[in-house]
Design a protein around this motif. Structure first.
Motif, short mmCIF file in Angstrom:
data_model
loop_
_atom_site.label_atom_id
_atom_site.label_comp_id
_atom_site.label_asym_id
_atom_site.label_seq_id
_atom_site.Cartn_x
_atom_site.Cartn_y
_atom_site.Cartn_z
N PHE A 1 -2.73 -11.53 -11.87
CA PHE A 1 -3.61 -12.61 -11.43
C PHE A 1 -5.03 -12.27 -11.87
O PHE A 1 -5.31 -11.13 -12.24
N TYR B 1 -0.46 -1.93 -5.05
CA TYR B 1 -1.83 -1.56 -5.42
C TYR B 1 -1.96 -0.11 -5.89
O TYR B 1 -2.60 0.14 -6.92
N ILE C 1 -5.04 -6.53 -12.69
CA ILE C 1 -5.84 -7.75 -12.51
C ILE C 1 -6.44 -8.12 -13.85
O ILE C 1 -6.91 -7.25 -14.58
N GLY D 1 -11.11 -3.39 -6.34
CA GLY D 1 -10.29 -3.66 -7.54
C GLY D 1 -10.70 -2.77 -8.69
O GLY D 1 -10.75 -1.55 -8.57
N PRO E 1 -14.72 -12.12 -10.55
CA PRO E 1 -15.54 -11.16 -11.31
C PRO E 1 -14.88 -10.72 -12.61
O PRO E 1 -15.57 -10.32 -13.55
N THR F 1 -9.27 -12.54 -10.95
CA THR F 1 -10.26 -12.81 -9.89
C THR F 1 -11.57 -13.25 -10.56
O THR F 1 -11.77 -12.99 -11.75
N GLU G 1 -18.29 -2.26 -0.13
CA GLU G 1 -17.31 -3.21 -0.66
C GLU G 1 -15.90 -2.78 -0.24
O GLU G 1 -15.51 -1.62 -0.40
N GLU H 1 -11.45 -11.49 -2.36
CA GLU H 1 -9.97 -11.41 -2.44
C GLU H 1 -9.46 -10.09 -1.85
O GLU H 1 -8.63 -9.42 -2.44
N PHE I 1 -6.82 2.19 -8.86
CA PHE I 1 -8.10 1.48 -8.87
C PHE I 1 -9.29 2.42 -8.67
O PHE I 1 -10.37 2.16 -9.18
N VAL J 1 -14.47 1.06 -0.20
CA VAL J 1 -13.28 1.32 0.62
C VAL J 1 -12.05 0.99 -0.22
O VAL J 1 -11.82 -0.17 -0.57
N GLU J 2 -11.31 2.03 -0.58
CA GLU J 2 -10.16 1.83 -1.49
C GLU J 2 -9.08 2.87 -1.20
O GLU J 2 -9.40 4.03 -0.88
N LEU J 3 -7.83 2.47 -1.32
CA LEU J 3 -6.70 3.37 -1.09
C LEU J 3 -5.85 3.57 -2.33
O LEU J 3 -4.96 4.41 -2.33
N SER J 4 -6.10 2.78 -3.38
CA SER J 4 -5.23 2.82 -4.54
C SER J 4 -5.76 3.81 -5.58
O SER J 4 -6.86 3.63 -6.12
N MET K 1 0.78 -1.24 0.00
CA MET K 1 0.00 0.00 0.00
C MET K 1 0.81 1.29 0.00
O MET K 1 0.21 2.37 0.01
N ALA L 1 -4.92 -9.86 1.05
CA ALA L 1 -3.92 -8.80 0.83
C ALA L 1 -3.53 -8.14 2.16
O ALA L 1 -2.69 -7.24 2.16
N LEU L 2 -4.15 -8.56 3.27
CA LEU L 2 -3.80 -7.94 4.55
C LEU L 2 -2.60 -8.67 5.15
O LEU L 2 -2.41 -9.87 4.96
C1 SAM Z 1 -6.92 -8.68 -5.01
S1 SAM Z 1 -7.64 -7.12 -5.24
C2 SAM Z 1 -9.33 -7.64 -5.21
C3 SAM Z 1 -10.10 -6.99 -6.28
C4 SAM Z 1 -11.59 -7.26 -6.40
N1 SAM Z 1 -12.25 -7.44 -5.13
C5 SAM Z 1 -11.88 -8.40 -7.34
O1 SAM Z 1 -12.49 -9.34 -6.89
O2 SAM Z 1 -11.51 -8.31 -8.51
C6 SAM Z 1 -7.43 -6.32 -3.67
C7 SAM Z 1 -8.11 -4.97 -3.54
O3 SAM Z 1 -7.97 -4.50 -2.19
C8 SAM Z 1 -7.40 -3.18 -2.18
N2 SAM Z 1 -6.63 -3.09 -0.94
C9 SAM Z 1 -5.62 -3.89 -0.55
N3 SAM Z 1 -5.20 -3.56 0.70
C10 SAM Z 1 -6.00 -2.53 1.10
C11 SAM Z 1 -6.10 -1.76 2.28
N4 SAM Z 1 -5.28 -1.96 3.31
N5 SAM Z 1 -7.04 -0.80 2.35
C12 SAM Z 1 -7.89 -0.59 1.32
N6 SAM Z 1 -7.86 -1.30 0.16
C13 SAM Z 1 -6.92 -2.24 0.06
C14 SAM Z 1 -6.60 -3.11 -3.46
O4 SAM Z 1 -6.30 -1.80 -3.87
C15 SAM Z 1 -7.54 -3.86 -4.42
O5 SAM Z 1 -8.61 -3.03 -4.82
#
Ligand code: SAM
Length: 395
Positions: free
Chosen positions: A47, A35, A41, A86, A51, A49, A82, A182, A123, A117-120, A28, A186-187
């Motif tokens: 990789f 990300y 994706i 992604g 969807p 996913t 959500e 997914e 995305f 909820v997104e930080l990237s 992050m 990523a945590l």
């Molecule tokens: C593997 S992708 C999953 C994408 C989507 N859910 C899909 O099914 O195609 C992980 C997502 O989580 C976000 N992400 C990862 N760590 C995060 C965090 N700590 N806080 C917020 N978003 C996070 C990434 O930016 C990305 O959008």
């Protein structure tokens, strides 16, 4: 400076890092993180996913959401939250499905809204385009840092979309369907190993003295001393290795508290097991190939299996809610009628597209592909009816 040079310098100055610290920052970091900057994706990405493979996945979740909303006797104002959306594809397919078939459930079109909820920044732009048809403003890391709700727009099916940097900032005063596909993998995770001489030690990341190269080492840390004191881990043989994700446990606790307070349900879909695993799963992917997580930092996806057993423990500590499952992705989709939906699609597409319909069905449901590896865990209020597909699987 590359992310690798940055980490080498940091470790030389402050000492070895926990695997979780490395994983969090590599994933992050706003300037160089995977990300925010490099993530890709899809078939051509690192990789794929569910969807991104087929809209049927989002259609099924949309249909399940309507069934749940009806079972819980909630009014026709459906809110989704959500985490980690992604490219926004899953939310698009959910909203589209609910927008199209929702009127048949309620006798009128339900009002739709979603918190994302997104930080990237990469995305966020893709999600805005996918859900609202275009990108109006460039959202920078500064916007995300300065504003809890950094973007709001109306989009598909007149749904109101609001973007947040953290779950804590998204509203918790109304029932919501929390969706994570997914995301938890990523945590960050911490890793531990049981040794003959020192008991449990923590696996850390150190740097070679004369070159910018990272390697794993072990230390007796405060976290490993806590594991020494845990009865469950005391029984494991020397050589056992375990992972733990405090960030995932905290997040799931927070979801459970939100559901206890205002109602709704969570669907957590990810790869992992519902039992203690004594193998390490932290790994990296680039161009669909597994690569060394300590090289090419920020240019490959870092991930670890989700420990559903730990998640259920966290949920059990919150009063008024219940965990259902996990059940396999294959069971969930099959009970929701995915086979029928794919048969229908097969008969509708031109002949040269039929193979891709079969491939998508196999990829989602076959035990050798996502079918058994991916699990679906649901959280509802204890007083809610058992949600569709989870009958007989509640703990
Ligand atoms: C593997 S992708 C999953 C994408 C989507 N859910 C899909 O099914 O195609 C992980 C997502 O989580 C976000 N992400 C990862 N760590 C995060 C965090 N700590 N806080 C917020 N978003 C996070 C990434 O930016 C990305 O959008």
């Amino acid at each position: 400076m590359s992310l690798l040079s940055h980490f080498c310098r940091r470790i030389r100055m402050t000492g070895p890092l926990h695997v979780a610290e490395l994983m969090h920052d590599v994933i992050m970091d706003p300037k160089h993180g995977y990300y925010p900057q490099a993530a890709s994706i899809g078939h051509k990405g690192d990789f794929i996913t569910a969807p991104e493979l087929t809209p049927v996945f989002g259609e099924i979740i949309g249909a399940w959401s309507l069934l749940y909303w009806q079972q819980a006797k909630l009014p026709p104002k459906i809110h989704f939250t959500e985490l980690g959306p992604g490219r926004g594809t899953l939310m698009r397919d959910i909203i589209d499905t609910v927008g199209i078939i929702g009127p048949a459930f309620f006798g009128k079109a339900p009002k739709l809204s979603a918190s994302l909820v997104e930080l990237s920044e990469k995305f966020i732009a893709e999600q805005e385009e996918m859900l609202c048809g275009n990108v109006r403003n460039t959202i920078t890391p500064q916007h995300i840092f300065d504003n809890h709700n950094y973007l709001s727009r109306t989009g598909l099916h007149k749904a109101k979309f609001k973007w947040y940097s953290m779950l804590d900032h998204a509203p918790d005063d109304k029932p919501s369907l929390y969706i994570m596909n997914e995301f938890l993998d990523a945590l960050p995770v911490n890793q531990f190993q049981k040794t003959e001489e020192k008991g449990w030690v923590e696996i850390m990341v150190d740097v070679e003295p004369d070159m910018d190269k990272l390697f794993y080492t072990t230390y007796k840390t405060g976290k490993s001393i806590k594991i020494d004191q845990d009865k469950e881990f005391a029984l494991l043989p020397v050589g056992s290795q375990i992972e733990h994700s405090p960030a995932s446990d905290m997040l799931v606790t927070s979801l459970a508290e939100r559901i206890a307070k205002s109602g709704g349900a969570a669907l957590i879909i990810d790869y992992g097991e519902d039992q203690l695993s004594t193998e390490l799963t932290f790994r990296a992917f680039k161009n669909h190939q597994q690569v060394n997580p300590l090289e090419d930092l920020g240019l490959c996806d870092l991930t670890a299996d989700v420990n559903f057993k730990d998640l259920k423990k966290s949920i059990a500590d919150v009063k008024g809610v219940k965990a259902h499952g996990p059940i396999t992705q294959s069971s969930f989709l099959t009970l929701m009628g995915v086979g029928e939906r794919f048969k229908q699609l097969y008969s509708q597409v031109p002949e040269d597209k039929q193979d891709s319909v079969i491939h998508a069905h196999n990829f989602l449901c076959s035990p050798d592909e996502m079918g058994d590896r991916f699990k679906v865990l649901c959280i509802t209020r204890e007083s809610d009816p058992v949600p569709f597909c989870f009958e007989g699987s509640s703990s």
